[in-house]
Design a protein around this motif. Structure first.
Motif, short mmCIF file in Angstrom:
data_model
loop_
_atom_site.label_atom_id
_atom_site.label_comp_id
_atom_site.label_asym_id
_atom_site.label_seq_id
_atom_site.Cartn_x
_atom_site.Cartn_y
_atom_site.Cartn_z
N ALA A 1 12.72 4.03 4.51
CA ALA A 1 11.50 3.25 3.74
C ALA A 1 10.14 4.30 4.34
CB ALA A 1 11.27 1.72 4.40
N ARG A 2 9.13 4.25 3.77
CA ARG A 2 8.02 4.72 4.40
C ARG A 2 7.42 3.88 5.33
NH1 ARG A 2 7.18 8.36 0.15
NH2 ARG A 2 7.79 7.69 -2.04
N GLY A 3 7.15 4.50 6.45
CA GLY A 3 6.60 3.76 7.54
C GLY A 3 7.84 3.74 8.61
N HIS B 1 -4.12 4.22 5.71
CA HIS B 1 -3.33 2.96 6.31
C HIS B 1 -2.51 3.23 7.26
CE1 HIS B 1 -1.96 -1.45 6.35
NE2 HIS B 1 -0.76 -0.82 5.98
N LEU B 2 -1.59 4.15 6.97
CA LEU B 2 -0.45 4.50 7.97
C LEU B 2 -1.08 5.26 9.04
CD1 LEU B 2 2.52 4.74 8.50
CD2 LEU B 2 2.69 7.13 7.08
N ALA B 3 -1.96 6.11 9.13
CA ALA B 3 -2.49 6.77 10.17
C ALA B 3 -2.96 5.78 11.18
CB ALA B 3 -3.34 7.79 9.46
N ILE C 1 0.80 -1.35 -0.16
CA ILE C 1 0.06 0.05 -0.11
C ILE C 1 0.88 1.14 -0.07
CG2 ILE C 1 -1.72 1.41 1.35
CD1 ILE C 1 -2.86 -1.30 2.27
N LEU C 2 1.95 1.24 0.84
CA LEU C 2 2.98 2.41 0.90
C LEU C 2 3.72 2.67 -0.44
CD1 LEU C 2 4.15 2.05 4.52
CD2 LEU C 2 2.20 3.41 3.65
N ALA C 3 3.85 1.52 -1.22
CA ALA C 3 4.72 1.64 -2.33
C ALA C 3 3.98 2.28 -3.43
CB ALA C 3 4.83 0.19 -2.82
N LYS C 4 2.55 2.73 -3.20
CA LYS C 4 1.71 3.32 -4.43
C LYS C 4 2.15 4.90 -4.12
CE LYS C 4 -1.85 -0.15 -4.19
NZ LYS C 4 -3.39 -0.68 -3.57
N VAL C 5 2.59 5.29 -3.22
CA VAL C 5 2.98 6.79 -3.03
C VAL C 5 4.06 7.23 -3.76
CG1 VAL C 5 3.53 8.59 -1.37
CG2 VAL C 5 2.26 6.47 -0.45
N TYR D 1 6.27 9.43 5.86
CA TYR D 1 5.37 9.08 5.04
C TYR D 1 5.64 9.51 3.45
CZ TYR D 1 0.70 9.71 2.51
OH TYR D 1 -0.14 9.68 1.39
N ARG D 2 6.22 10.65 3.36
CA ARG D 2 6.72 11.22 2.01
C ARG D 2 7.13 12.57 2.12
NH1 ARG D 2 3.10 15.16 0.06
NH2 ARG D 2 1.02 15.08 0.72
N TRP D 3 7.65 13.14 1.02
CA TRP D 3 8.06 14.61 1.01
C TRP D 3 6.74 15.58 0.84
CZ3 TRP D 3 12.65 16.28 1.95
CH2 TRP D 3 13.82 15.35 1.80
#
Length: 452
Positions: A291-293, A253-255, A224-228, A358-360
């Motif tokens: 890595a994200r997360g 999902h992360l939240a 799921i996080l890889a879709k970011v 999470y991301r930039w």
């Protein structure tokens, strides 16, 4: 060596020197206590993104025509107030709805029925199962739009009516779950197709699809996080989206994971997690090695905070808090934190945020500078507790004990010095008396005439 021949622990100290030494000790203790105060935070920097939200202006004179004090008035739907709110609500998205004061939870219908005038014109929301859906109909005040109507049956059995402008999505069908937001116009009574009494009528922009609630999220799904995809920093891309614009599966999902697992990590566990700093973390973030997360601790000062009601989501998130934290170890930059809850915390607080990368996030400052910063999701904005009160009390006790021992040693030395001086004085007096006796004896012997 004293005059009495005894060894002295400390040499004789003049009174003036004793007072000077005691003053130096007191000054040292005062400085030590002052030094225990936390260091000042770095100067505030005003580079947090700013935004101006245009709020629709409603015409009270037109809305005064909506009446719901009797059943006859509730059955009647006044066209002018309805058309006025349809035209105004067309521009109300999530950001504007938050600026209008959208509540975090549905307003109890009994409150509306008790005092409908107090809630008129307020932006409210409800969710429930679609019981009736109709449209398009003529009569919309804006060209290119039509009037749609829906009836939602809430979980407690109450009904809510909705009038909106945008065609409902194909996923919105009778029997499905939906959410309606809009200005509260009046209470309505219906006799067809279903008898309804004193149901609130909301006038909004659209009928929104809602989601079945997820179970607790206790494991992160890398897929799921890889879709970011935040690789592009062109305006309009994902990196520029704010929290109300980036409502999707990855963020939910992360939240949900961060929130649902917050109690499983102790403070000792977090103390073993790395911190956000410019020396190590920045380069790894830029190179995509984080890595994200990934959990990370962020130490800093809360500079800016805002709260919005959460759009529909399957994670059961009712509100989002956006915090901007100035991190000294990250070159004094402002780092964005998104928390899936309403955080009641004043700006200026010192924080130890336990976040997950999470991301930039790209944004433009009030100086028209474009920046990008790593964005973190955290269960809360935790205040940094140094436990300075207990530390200061402990150190203060040790310093006070040391000071008491020092004063005791000084007094003991002074008493020994006084006793030694007194003994020495008495010894000198005794020597003088003996000397005088010898002198008197010698004088008497020299004046005695010799015998024949």
């Amino acid at each position: 060596m004293n005059a009495d021949g005894k060894f002295r622990l400390l040499p004789p100290i003049p009174p003036a020197m004793r007072f000077a030494l005691a003053g130096a000790v007191v000054a040292f203790l005062a400085y030590a206590m002052w030094a225990l105060e936390p260091a000042d935070a770095p100067p505030l920097v005003a580079d947090a993104p700013t935004s101006t939200v245009a709020i629709p202006v409603l015409d009270d004179a037109i809305l005064a025509g909506a009446r719901d004090d009797t059943r006859e008035h509730r059955i009647l739907l006044e066209p002018e107030p309805l058309r006025h709110l349809l035209a105004k609500a067309i521009d109300v998205g999530p950001t504007v709805a938050a600026a209008l004061g959208r509540p975090d939870a549905p307003t109890p219908i009994e409150q509306l029925r008790a005092k409908p005038a107090e809630f008129r014109k307020r932006w409210l929301w409800y969710e429930g199962r679609i019981e009736q859906l109709s449209g398009p109909q003529e009569g919309h005040p804006l060209r290119g739009y039509a009037l749609y109507e829906a009836t939602l049956r809430l979980a407690d059995g109450a009904a809510v009516l909705a009038a909106f402008s945008l065609p409902p999505a194909d996923s919105l069908r009778v029997g499905g779950w939906a959410r309606v937001e809009g200005y509260f116009l009046k209470l309505r009574d219906l006799t067809y197709p279903t008898a309804i009494d004193q149901a609130p009528l909301l006038v909004g922009r659209s009928l929104q699809f809602d989601y079945p609630d997820w179970p607790a999220v206790t494991q992160l799904d890398p897929a799921i996080l890889a879709k970011v995809d935040d690789s592009s920093f062109w305006p309009g891309d994902l990196a520029w989206r704010t929290v109300d614009e980036d409502q999707g599966e990855a963020l939910w999902h992360l939240a949900a994971f961060v929130r649902d697992t917050a109690t499983t990590r102790s403070l000792a566990d977090w103390r073993r997690v790395g911190t956000l700093n410019y020396a190590d973390a920045y380069r790894n973030l830029v190179d995509g090695k984080v890595a994200r997360g990934t959990p990370m601790r962020i130490f800093g000062k809360l500079i800016k905070k805002s709260v919005i009601a959460a759009p529909p989501n399957p994670a059961g998130i009712e509100a989002w808090t956006v915090g901007w934290v100035q991190v000294r170890d990250f070159a004094g930059a402002l780092v964005p934190i998104w928390a899936p809850k309403r955080v009641a915390l004043e700006t200026g607080a010192q924080l130890e945020v336990r976040g997950f990368y999470y991301r930039w996030l790209a944004y433009e400052t009030i100086q028209n500078e474009r920046k990008r910063m790593p964005l973190f999701v955290a269960a809360d904005l935790d205040v940094y507790d140094l436990d300075t009160g207990r530390t200061r009390a402990s150190i203060g006790s040790w310093l006070l004990g040391a000071f008491a021992v020092f004063i005791g040693v000084v007094l003991w030395s002074q008493r020994r010095t006084a006793r030694s001086a007194l003994a020495h004085s008495r010894d000198l007096d005794a020597r003088r008396r003996r000397q005088r006796e010898r002198e008197r004896t010698a004088a008497a012997a020299s004046t005695t005439p010799p015998t024949a």
